[in-house]
Design an enzyme around this catalytic site. Structure first.
Site, mmCIF file in Angstrom:
data_model
loop_
_atom_site.group_PDB
_atom_site.id
_atom_site.type_symbol
_atom_site.label_atom_id
_atom_site.label_comp_id
_atom_site.label_asym_id
_atom_site.label_seq_id
_atom_site.Cartn_x
_atom_site.Cartn_y
_atom_site.Cartn_z
ATOM 1 N N GLU A 53 0.808 -1.219 0.000
ATOM 2 C CA GLU A 53 0.000 0.000 0.000
ATOM 3 C C GLU A 53 0.837 1.263 0.000
ATOM 4 O O GLU A 53 1.986 1.273 0.438
ATOM 5 C CB GLU A 53 -0.992 -0.017 1.158
ATOM 6 C CG GLU A 53 -0.371 -0.154 2.524
ATOM 7 C CD GLU A 53 -1.442 -0.290 3.608
ATOM 8 O OE1 GLU A 53 -1.911 -1.426 3.830
ATOM 9 O OE2 GLU A 53 -1.799 0.723 4.209
ATOM 10 N N CYS A 110 2.729 -1.849 15.465
ATOM 11 C CA CYS A 110 2.651 -1.677 14.010
ATOM 12 C C CYS A 110 1.949 -2.844 13.326
ATOM 13 O O CYS A 110 2.274 -4.011 13.558
ATOM 14 C CB CYS A 110 4.062 -1.502 13.452
ATOM 15 S SG CYS A 110 4.095 -1.282 11.666
ATOM 16 N N CYS A 167 7.265 -6.954 6.987
ATOM 17 C CA CYS A 167 8.399 -6.372 7.704
ATOM 18 C C CYS A 167 8.820 -7.347 8.792
ATOM 19 O O CYS A 167 7.994 -8.089 9.313
ATOM 20 C CB CYS A 167 7.971 -5.044 8.333
ATOM 21 S SG CYS A 167 9.308 -4.181 9.201
ATOM 22 N N SER A 181 12.621 6.589 13.859
ATOM 23 C CA SER A 181 11.493 6.216 14.719
ATOM 24 C C SER A 181 12.024 5.927 16.113
ATOM 25 O O SER A 181 12.675 4.910 16.331
ATOM 26 C CB SER A 181 10.786 4.992 14.136
ATOM 27 O OG SER A 181 10.328 5.291 12.840
ATOM 28 N N LEU A 182 11.750 6.826 17.030
ATOM 29 C CA LEU A 182 12.354 6.748 18.360
ATOM 30 C C LEU A 182 11.387 6.090 19.350
ATOM 31 O O LEU A 182 11.688 5.057 19.933
ATOM 32 C CB LEU A 182 12.728 8.172 18.796
ATOM 33 C CG LEU A 182 13.619 8.341 20.006
ATOM 34 C CD1 LEU A 182 14.924 7.581 19.860
ATOM 35 C CD2 LEU A 182 13.905 9.822 20.249
ATOM 36 N N CYS A 202 -0.617 2.309 8.924
ATOM 37 C CA CYS A 202 -0.062 1.701 7.728
ATOM 38 C C CYS A 202 -0.042 0.189 7.896
ATOM 39 O O CYS A 202 0.170 -0.338 8.969
ATOM 40 C CB CYS A 202 1.330 2.251 7.417
ATOM 41 S SG CYS A 202 2.516 2.068 8.721
ATOM 42 N N CYS A 212 7.928 -4.256 15.531
ATOM 43 C CA CYS A 212 7.486 -3.182 16.437
ATOM 44 C C CYS A 212 6.077 -3.493 16.956
ATOM 45 O O CYS A 212 5.194 -3.873 16.196
ATOM 46 C CB CYS A 212 7.519 -1.826 15.732
ATOM 47 S SG CYS A 212 9.172 -1.366 15.182
ATOM 48 N N CYS A 253 3.565 8.443 0.056
ATOM 49 C CA CYS A 253 4.239 7.591 1.040
ATOM 50 C C CYS A 253 4.271 6.180 0.462
ATOM 51 O O CYS A 253 3.231 5.611 0.151
ATOM 52 C CB CYS A 253 3.445 7.630 2.348
ATOM 53 S SG CYS A 253 3.991 6.421 3.550
ATOM 54 N N ASN A 269 -1.793 5.131 16.229
ATOM 55 C CA ASN A 269 -2.972 4.679 15.520
ATOM 56 C C ASN A 269 -3.335 3.299 16.056
ATOM 57 O O ASN A 269 -2.528 2.382 15.933
ATOM 58 C CB ASN A 269 -2.572 4.527 14.044
ATOM 59 C CG ASN A 269 -3.525 5.241 13.139
ATOM 60 O OD1 ASN A 269 -4.738 5.136 13.308
ATOM 61 N ND2 ASN A 269 -2.960 5.957 12.188
#
Ligand code: SAH
Length: 349
Positions: A94, A121, A114, A216-217, A335, A118, A107, A292
């Site tokens: 996507e 996510c 992946c 990304s912290l 996402c 995380c 984006c 999100n």
């Protein structure tokens, strides 16, 4: 995947070698390159000034990657469009189109799935399927630009996947995207977001490109970060920040830190204070994003007051900070969710 040459992932030099190897003149390579990367055609047939015989040879000897739009969701709130693309092997990825005052931004995804794991996510829930080729990354930009009939001026590599886990293909993608014979997007308008793979951040810095690095912290200390980001947490936070400083020194580009605010997890006043100390003196920018919610993850976004308080605390410590404007919140927000639903539907027949 076939072992045919992937023509849309080639730079002009490689394409020239291929075309010359077929006994043709070098200018043909430039023509074909421009058809692919400036006019962004979807087939060899459309290349009207290329001899038929050469086109036939190219059809036989190369793959010409074109992504198919499977689905588009348009936000009724802000016009953000989410695209689901089908790859030639049946995988789906996507991409998101956003309209800003300064132009259109896309984006893109860098991997199907992946493997970073995380905890908040959606893209990592089913692991990594495979890397995307440079052509598959750039096609996301081309197909969207063609569909809306507008120039895309900004690209962020912030969709599914860890771009630095697909490093060589990412570099080639950036080369093609910013090439003057192609779409010629300014390097400054390209942002690469990473969970923080230290060796690759250093290597990217050494490329001396002017792309923006987003890190990304999501946590102010090693312990919390490792819990939220198991793979990225393999690197000490101090090493990650050193790599970001190195990136700034080499490229002159200020690093952006992404910090997703998760209710009760990383959003307290003391978290904000710790973050301020961690980043003090760094030339950087912090982007706060209320997380999100993804149903499998079980996290909730911080309350608006908490988010504002977190921002205030950073500002008091003279850290540049913004709260990311939520875009397309009505269209499968986080996402990876659109892709995941598509996969689930396909599996369930
Ligand atoms: N792997 C890269 C790029 C893809 S993720 C990276 O980690 O940066 C893009 C950004 O979205 C990252 O900052 C990631 O941490 C964040 N993100 C992922 N899931 C999210 C969620 N549910 N809510 C808010 N941000 C999320």
């Amino acid at each position: 995947m076939t072992d045919k040459a992937d023509i849309k992932s080639m730079n002009l030099e490689e394409l020239t070698a291929l075309i010359e190897g077929m006994g043709e003149k070098a200018f043909r390579a430039r023509q074909i390159y421009q058809w692919m990367h400036q006019k962004q055609v979807s087939s060899f047939e459309e290349m009207t000034n290329i001899p038929k015989k050469l086109k036939e040879e190219l059809i036989n000897k190369t793959t010409f990657t074109v992504l198919r739009i499977e689905k588009i969701q348009v936000s009724r709130i802000d016009g953000t469009q989410k695209y689901l693309f089908l790859l030639e092997d049946g995988n789906a990825v996507e991409s998101v189109l956003m309209k800003y005052r300064y132009g259109y931004s896309v984006c893109i995804s860098s991997q199907a799935g992946c493997r970073m794991g995380c905890r908040f996510c959606a893209s990592t829930l089913d692991g990594l399927v495979r890397n995307l080729t440079p052509a598959e990354m750039i096609e996301q930009v081309y197909r969207i630009g063609k569909r809306i009939g507008e120039r895309i001026s900004h690209v962020v590599v912030m969709g599914t996947g860890e771009p630095l886990d697909n490093f060589d293909n990412l570099l080639r993608f950036i080369e093609l995207l910013t090439d003057e014979n192609g779409l010629h997007i300014s390097q400054r308008n390209v942002t690469v977001s990473t969970c923080g793979l230290v060796p690759q951040i250093l290597a990217l810095a050494d490329q001396k490109t002017a792309v923006t690095l987003a890190l990304s912290l999501h946590a102010p200390n090693q312990k919390k970060r490792k819990e939220l980001m198991p793979a990225a947490g393999a690197y000490e936070l101090s090493e990650v920040l050193d790599a970001c400083r190195y990136y700034f020194d080499r490229t002159g580009r200020r690093v952006t830190f992404e910090y997703s605010l998760i209710r009760g997890v990383n959003d307290s006043e003391s978290d904000a204070g710790e973050l301020a100390r961690l980043l003090s003196g760094m030339n950087c920018h912090v982007n706060l994003i209320p997380v999100n919610p993804v149903k499998e993850c079980g996290y909730e976004p911080s309350e608006p007051e908490k988010t504002a308080a977190f921002k205030n605390k950073l500002e008091k410590n003279r850290i540049h900070v913004t709260i990311r404007r939520e875009m397309g919140s009505d269209i499968d927000g986080a996402c990876g969710q659109l892709r995941k639903r598509y996969k689930e539907r396909k599996q369930n027949g």
